[in-house]
Design a protein around this motif. Structure first.
Motif, PDB file in Angstrom:
ATOM      1  N   SER A  32      11.484   7.137  36.436  1.00  0.00           N
ATOM      2  CA  SER A  32      12.415   8.217  36.772  1.00  0.00           C
ATOM      3  C   SER A  32      11.807   9.557  36.383  1.00  0.00           C
ATOM      4  O   SER A  32      11.933  10.549  37.109  1.00  0.00           O
ATOM      5  N   TYR A  33      11.149   9.585  35.236  1.00  0.00           N
ATOM      6  CA  TYR A  33      10.516  10.836  34.790  1.00  0.00           C
ATOM      7  C   TYR A  33       9.415  11.237  35.769  1.00  0.00           C
ATOM      8  O   TYR A  33       9.307  12.408  36.155  1.00  0.00           O
ATOM      9  N   VAL A  34       8.619  10.253  36.201  1.00  0.00           N
ATOM     10  CA  VAL A  34       7.536  10.529  37.152  1.00  0.00           C
ATOM     11  C   VAL A  34       8.109  11.086  38.454  1.00  0.00           C
ATOM     12  O   VAL A  34       7.620  12.089  38.996  1.00  0.00           O
ATOM     13  N   ILE A  35       9.181  10.447  38.928  1.00  0.00           N
ATOM     14  CA  ILE A  35       9.803  10.907  40.170  1.00  0.00           C
ATOM     15  C   ILE A  35      10.447  12.281  39.948  1.00  0.00           C
ATOM     16  O   ILE A  35      10.467  13.126  40.840  1.00  0.00           O
ATOM     17  N   GLY A  36      10.962  12.505  38.742  1.00  0.00           N
ATOM     18  CA  GLY A  36      11.547  13.799  38.408  1.00  0.00           C
ATOM     19  C   GLY A  36      10.533  14.926  38.575  1.00  0.00           C
ATOM     20  O   GLY A  36      10.881  16.030  39.017  1.00  0.00           O
ATOM     21  N   ILE A  37       9.270  14.644  38.234  1.00  0.00           N
ATOM     22  CA  ILE A  37       8.229  15.664  38.408  1.00  0.00           C
ATOM     23  C   ILE A  37       8.111  16.033  39.892  1.00  0.00           C
ATOM     24  O   ILE A  37       8.066  17.216  40.254  1.00  0.00           O
ATOM     25  N   ALA A  38       8.131  14.996  40.750  1.00  0.00           N
ATOM     26  CA  ALA A  38       8.082  15.270  42.192  1.00  0.00           C
ATOM     27  C   ALA A  38       9.300  16.081  42.614  1.00  0.00           C
ATOM     28  O   ALA A  38       9.201  17.031  43.406  1.00  0.00           O
ATOM     29  N   ALA A  39      10.466  15.743  42.054  1.00  0.00           N
ATOM     30  CA  ALA A  39      11.689  16.469  42.401  1.00  0.00           C
ATOM     31  C   ALA A  39      11.574  17.932  42.006  1.00  0.00           C
ATOM     32  O   ALA A  39      11.919  18.832  42.783  1.00  0.00           O
ATOM     33  N   GLY A  40      11.061  18.182  40.797  1.00  0.00           N
ATOM     34  CA  GLY A  40      10.936  19.551  40.310  1.00  0.00           C
ATOM     35  C   GLY A  40       9.994  20.375  41.173  1.00  0.00           C
ATOM     36  O   GLY A  40      10.194  21.579  41.360  1.00  0.00           O
ATOM     37  N   LEU A  41       8.966  19.701  41.714  1.00  0.00           N
ATOM     38  CA  LEU A  41       8.008  20.424  42.547  1.00  0.00           C
ATOM     39  C   LEU A  41       8.531  20.618  43.972  1.00  0.00           C
ATOM     40  O   LEU A  41       8.148  21.569  44.651  1.00  0.00           O
ATOM     41  N   MET A  42       9.363  19.713  44.427  1.00  0.00           N
ATOM     42  CA  MET A  42       9.772  19.758  45.835  1.00  0.00           C
ATOM     43  C   MET A  42      11.071  20.519  46.071  1.00  0.00           C
ATOM     44  O   MET A  42      11.348  20.936  47.189  1.00  0.00           O
ATOM     45  N   THR A  43      11.924  20.663  45.037  1.00  0.00           N
ATOM     46  CA  THR A  43      13.197  21.342  45.270  1.00  0.00           C
ATOM     47  C   THR A  43      12.967  22.834  45.513  1.00  0.00           C
ATOM     48  O   THR A  43      12.081  23.450  44.909  1.00  0.00           O
ATOM     49  N   LYS A  44      13.757  23.376  46.442  1.00  0.00           N
ATOM     50  CA  LYS A  44      13.669  24.810  46.705  1.00  0.00           C
ATOM     51  C   LYS A  44      14.826  25.537  46.055  1.00  0.00           C
ATOM     52  O   LYS A  44      14.725  26.694  45.667  1.00  0.00           O
ATOM     53  N   THR A  45      15.980  24.850  45.955  1.00  0.00           N
ATOM     54  CA  THR A  45      17.150  25.499  45.356  1.00  0.00           C
ATOM     55  C   THR A  45      17.186  25.303  43.842  1.00  0.00           C
ATOM     56  O   THR A  45      18.058  25.852  43.170  1.00  0.00           O
ATOM     57  N   ASN A  46      16.267  24.493  43.316  1.00  0.00           N
ATOM     58  CA  ASN A  46      16.239  24.134  41.896  1.00  0.00           C
ATOM     59  C   ASN A  46      17.507  23.405  41.460  1.00  0.00           C
ATOM     60  O   ASN A  46      17.835  23.376  40.285  1.00  0.00           O
ATOM     61  N   ARG A  47      18.214  22.856  42.399  1.00  0.00           N
ATOM     62  CA  ARG A  47      19.431  22.100  42.059  1.00  0.00           C
ATOM     63  C   ARG A  47      19.247  20.651  42.525  1.00  0.00           C
ATOM     64  O   ARG A  47      19.099  20.390  43.710  1.00  0.00           O
ATOM     65  N   LEU A  48      19.252  19.731  41.562  1.00  0.00           N
ATOM     66  CA  LEU A  48      19.148  18.320  41.898  1.00  0.00           C
ATOM     67  C   LEU A  48      20.547  17.709  41.880  1.00  0.00           C
ATOM     68  O   LEU A  48      21.381  18.088  41.060  1.00  0.00           O
ATOM     69  N   GLY A  49      20.793  16.794  42.781  1.00  0.00           N
ATOM     70  CA  GLY A  49      22.085  16.103  42.806  1.00  0.00           C
ATOM     71  C   GLY A  49      21.904  14.671  42.359  1.00  0.00           C
ATOM     72  O   GLY A  49      20.913  14.027  42.710  1.00  0.00           O
ATOM     73  N   TYR A  50      22.853  14.164  41.563  1.00  0.00           N
ATOM     74  CA  TYR A  50      22.730  12.800  41.054  1.00  0.00           C
ATOM     75  C   TYR A  50      23.983  12.008  41.387  1.00  0.00           C
ATOM     76  O   TYR A  50      25.087  12.357  40.970  1.00  0.00           O
ATOM     77  N   VAL A  51      23.829  10.934  42.175  1.00  0.00           N
ATOM     78  CA  VAL A  51      24.967  10.083  42.526  1.00  0.00           C
ATOM     79  C   VAL A  51      25.066   8.999  41.462  1.00  0.00           C
ATOM     80  O   VAL A  51      24.335   8.010  41.470  1.00  0.00           O
ATOM     81  N   GLY A  52      25.949   9.210  40.504  1.00  0.00           N
ATOM     82  CA  GLY A  52      26.086   8.290  39.373  1.00  0.00           C
ATOM     83  C   GLY A  52      27.193   7.283  39.600  1.00  0.00           C
ATOM     84  O   GLY A  52      27.936   7.357  40.582  1.00  0.00           O
ATOM     85  N   THR A  53      27.302   6.347  38.700  1.00  0.00           N
ATOM     86  CA  THR A  53      28.310   5.300  38.840  1.00  0.00           C
ATOM     87  C   THR A  53      29.348   5.436  37.741  1.00  0.00           C
ATOM     88  O   THR A  53      30.480   5.813  37.996  1.00  0.00           O
ATOM     89  N   PHE A  54      28.950   5.145  36.520  1.00  0.00           N
ATOM     90  CA  PHE A  54      29.829   5.294  35.364  1.00  0.00           C
ATOM     91  C   PHE A  54      29.078   6.124  34.316  1.00  0.00           C
ATOM     92  O   PHE A  54      27.857   6.089  34.271  1.00  0.00           O
TER      93      PHE A  54
END
Lengths: 380, 354
Positions: free
Chosen positions: A163-185
């Protein structure tokens, strides 16, 4: 390869620092069970007598339908691997075991039908423990569990590293700097997944924040679709989450956003949106555990399936740029070499320092994470 | 020429015979389908029988299933006698569980004191939950089916909020729940707790109240004809409110039994549809409180068979379809019982004579 925590050391944070098994370490059978920690665990553990393959029954209780294309499909692939490895063994499974007294009934029924080993692919807590306590001759394993008794153990994937590794990709690819997380509980495994992704993103892009939504279900494609749509509407351009199925990837695809998944390769549901996935592989662990049960060497313990041994990032999606891949994979290599990115100072979402500088969160601490990191809203 | 004619009432024996035929037909249909999908029906039937009514283990499970069904079935039956439908058993169940858990978690003391207190708190919460629909029904003629039904979702989310928010136990894994309650209803027989005989007693008591008290009489008359009851000077509004409050209290008590007897923690989803299944039980019982007992038994048996079939690799959706088939055929049987063959020969002779 798995790491095993013996019964008497169950008590969370007192555990020794993470240990890593590096390349060339032993065969599957030698896995977690023969590792030195387990070996000198003191005695109330009593091993169950061996069973002949053709006489044995191993039962699986899945939390959702095995056709969900995610969590339960991943576990079912493990079951199929067990069938292949032990062709004379009888295996049975029940899908969609609810988190209610019905779970107790289903596990009791497995015992009544003569199961020698029962695996719950989710945390059924008391519902499985109550049955285990009354069936001392049966080995029980619970995914994402917390209790270890003489015949009940747990296993879980250390999904926070990929998840941390993928988070790095997310941080580099986001343009709005806002990540969305679909959680369960709002529970530890969700905190660990969301926090790890956000920390990874913030490590390359400190302006990143994450908006999380809880759907109160592991398998509810409709609720996940609504949550993902709401996140997209609020300006999130990178979706991630922990649902058992791929609904939010479809939302990301249709809205032109990016999404990181978990469980399995899901790129066919959104080839342009797909960034990667936290890939799960339970097959080696299941084979090792069933073999131990048949041999009479099975012992109840807590087991972590580590990076590259049961959990990893998937092959990057077709739209992930080369520099993003390289930068994220550099962290993957470091983690594989024994590095932990979960080092202080880490602040919670009220700004208070929870992990002081110089301290590293070990896997047990991450496994019991119950607060959101700075920049997280909607969780904690 | 003879023809079928529908009669407004059907004798109990006729209904029983029709239902027996319906259950037989559903067993045959299900057996055929399972045989066609390549399963050994004989072996499966043997396993189903030994795992349900044929072993102590099975009987324990049946009793555990029956306990909440008796109460939620009784809850709906009480309002049926009043001519009303309480579809909100699920919500009152949740509120009862929440009330009981609140007492269990935050008030400490000997179980002998805490358990009755939990039951009282549960019933009070259930009554509060149904109070608004009851008042709306009695004074504004608002359809109670809609109001009680919609409050179920509110109650379910309320419990999710409590279990994932303020009352959350921070160590549970896949599903947030509260801590384990320090007290529990003592076990009576294997895993069966004292809630089972209590539920039987309560349903028996309910039957006695309905058939031999003034309150029961007035509820029955108000249900049969509100206008007539009013003309006879019966306080119909008060009866509507009291019957609905009793119904809410019963469903909530089922929630208390479940949280203190089997689940031991408050958590979302714990009602397991017992509130809705109570409606099915009440329909099967046809408004008779005593008949709730065999109806709850049949429902428990169907649910238990479902679990056995699931462990035999019959998918949960198929089990649901089988349950639906049984209930559909029973409903058809109930309707069929109203029909009898009539030969209108007498009519013709009368006309000829005149």
């Amino acid at each position: 390869m798995t790491r095993t925590f013996p019964v008497l050391r169950k008590n969370a944070l007192l555990l020794p620092e993470r240990r890593r098994f590096l390349k060339g370490a032993g065969s599957l059978a030698a896995g977690g069970l023969l590792n030195p920690l387990a070996a000198h665990a003191a005695t109330p553990i009593l091993s169950l007598p061996p069973v002949k393959e053709e006489d044995a029954l191993v039962a699986f209780g899945h939390t959702g339908p095995i056709t969900d294309g995610g969590w339960d499909t991943a576990h079912d692939m493990g079951v199929q691997a067990v069938r292949k490895a032990f062709p004379r063994l009888r295996t049975v499974y029940v899908e969609s075991v609810p988190y209610s007294a019905d779970a107790t009934r289903i596990f009791r029924q497995f015992v009544a039908e003569g199961a020698n080993m029962v695996l719950g692919t989710s945390n059924y807590g008391d519902f499985i423990k109550d049955v285990a306590d009354r069936a001392p001759e049966v080995a029980f394993l619970e995914c994402d569990g917390t209790s270890v008794t003489r015949n009940l153990g747990w296993y879980y994937v250390t999904h926070w590293y990929p998840s941390y590794v993928i988070g790095i990709a997310a941080g580099l690819m986001t343009k709005t700097n806002r990540l969305g997380y679909v959680g369960t509980f709002p529970i530890p495994s969700v905190f660990a997944s969301a926090n790890a992704t956000l920390l990874g993103a913030q490590s390359v892009n400190p302006a990143c924040t994450m908006q999380a939504v809880s759907t109160n279900s592991w398998f509810d494609p409709q609720a996940a679709t609504q949550a993902a749509t709401a996140l997209a509407d609020s300006g999130c351009d990178f979706l991630c989450g922990i649902t058992d199925e791929p609904a939010y990837l479809r939302v990301a695809e249709s809205r032109g956003l990016k999404a990181a998944m978990w469980n399995l390769d899901m790129r066919r549901f959104g080839p342009n949106a797909y960034v990667s996935s936290v890939m799960l592989d339970f097959a080696p662990f299941y084979i090792e555990q069933v073999r131990a049960r048949l041999n009479g060497t099975w012992k109840a313990a807590g087991n972590f399936l580590t990076m590259a041994h049961g959990v990893d990032r998937d092959i990057w999606g077709q739209t992930v740029p080369e520099n993003v891949r390289t930068q994220a994979d550099a962290m993957r290599d470091r983690i594989l070499a024994g590095y932990s990115p979960f080092q202080g100072p880490i602040r919670d979402n009220n700004g208070a320092i929870r992990i002081p500088a110089g301290t590293t969160m070990n896997d047990m601490a991450i496994y019991q994470w119950d607060w959101g990191v700075q920049g997280m809203t909607g969780l904690g | 020429m003879s023809r079928f004619q529908r009669f407004p009432t059907a004798p109990a024996r006729r209904i029983l015979v029709c239902r027996a035929i319906a259950i037989l037909v559903s067993v045959i249909v299900v057996s055929l389908l399972l045989a066609m999908s390549g399963r050994n029906v004989g072996e499966l039937a043997h396993l189903v029988l030994t795992s349900t009514i044929g072993s102590r283990f099975g009987l324990e499970d049946l009793a555990l299933f029956m306990t909440p069904l008796l109460l939620t079935g009784g809850a709906v039956t009480v309002t049926r006698r009043m001519g009303l439908w309480n579809i909100g058993g699920e919500g009152q169940f949740y509120l009862g569980a929440a009330g009981a858990a609140g007492v269990g978690l935050f008030i400490h003391g000997p179980a002998i004191l805490i358990l009755p207190l939990m039951a009282l708190a549960a019933m009070l919460c259930g009554m509060i939950w149904i109070l608004l629909p009851a008042l709306a029904r009695a004074f504004a003629d608002v359809n109670e089916i809609i109001t009680t039904l919609l409050l179920n979702f509110v109650a379910g989310l309320l419990v999710y909020w409590l279990a994932t928010g303020p009352w959350r136990d921070r160590v549970t894994g896949a599903l947030a729940s509260t801590e384990r309650l320090p007290v529990s209803i003592p076990d009576l027989w294997g895993v069966v707790h004292w809630g089972f005989p209590l539920a039987l007693l309560i349903v028996g008591g309910l039957a006695a109240i309905m058939s031999s008290t003034r309150w029961g009489y007035e509820v029955r008359i108000s249900g049969a004809s509100a206008g007539m009851a009013r003309y006879a000077g019966m306080p119909v509004r008060v009866r509507i409110i009291s019957a609905m409050l009793l119904s809410g209290a019963l469903a909530a008590l089922a929630g208390m039994f479940e949280v203190a007897g089997t689940v031991h923690r408050l958590q979302g989803g714990m009602a397991d549809n017992f509130g809705y299944l109570g409606i099915v039980v009440a329909v099967l019982a046809r408004g008779s409180c005593l008949a709730v007992i065999p109806a709850a038994f049949l429902m428990a048996l169907i649910l238990d068979v479902g679990i056995v079939l699931q462990t035999q690799q019959v998918a949960a959706t198929v089990v649901l379809a089988i349950t639906g088939l049984v209930l559909l055929l029973v409903a058809i049987a109930d309707e069929c019982a109203h029909y009898r063959v009539v030969t209108p020969a007498t009519g013709r002779t009368v006309r000829k004579a005149s």
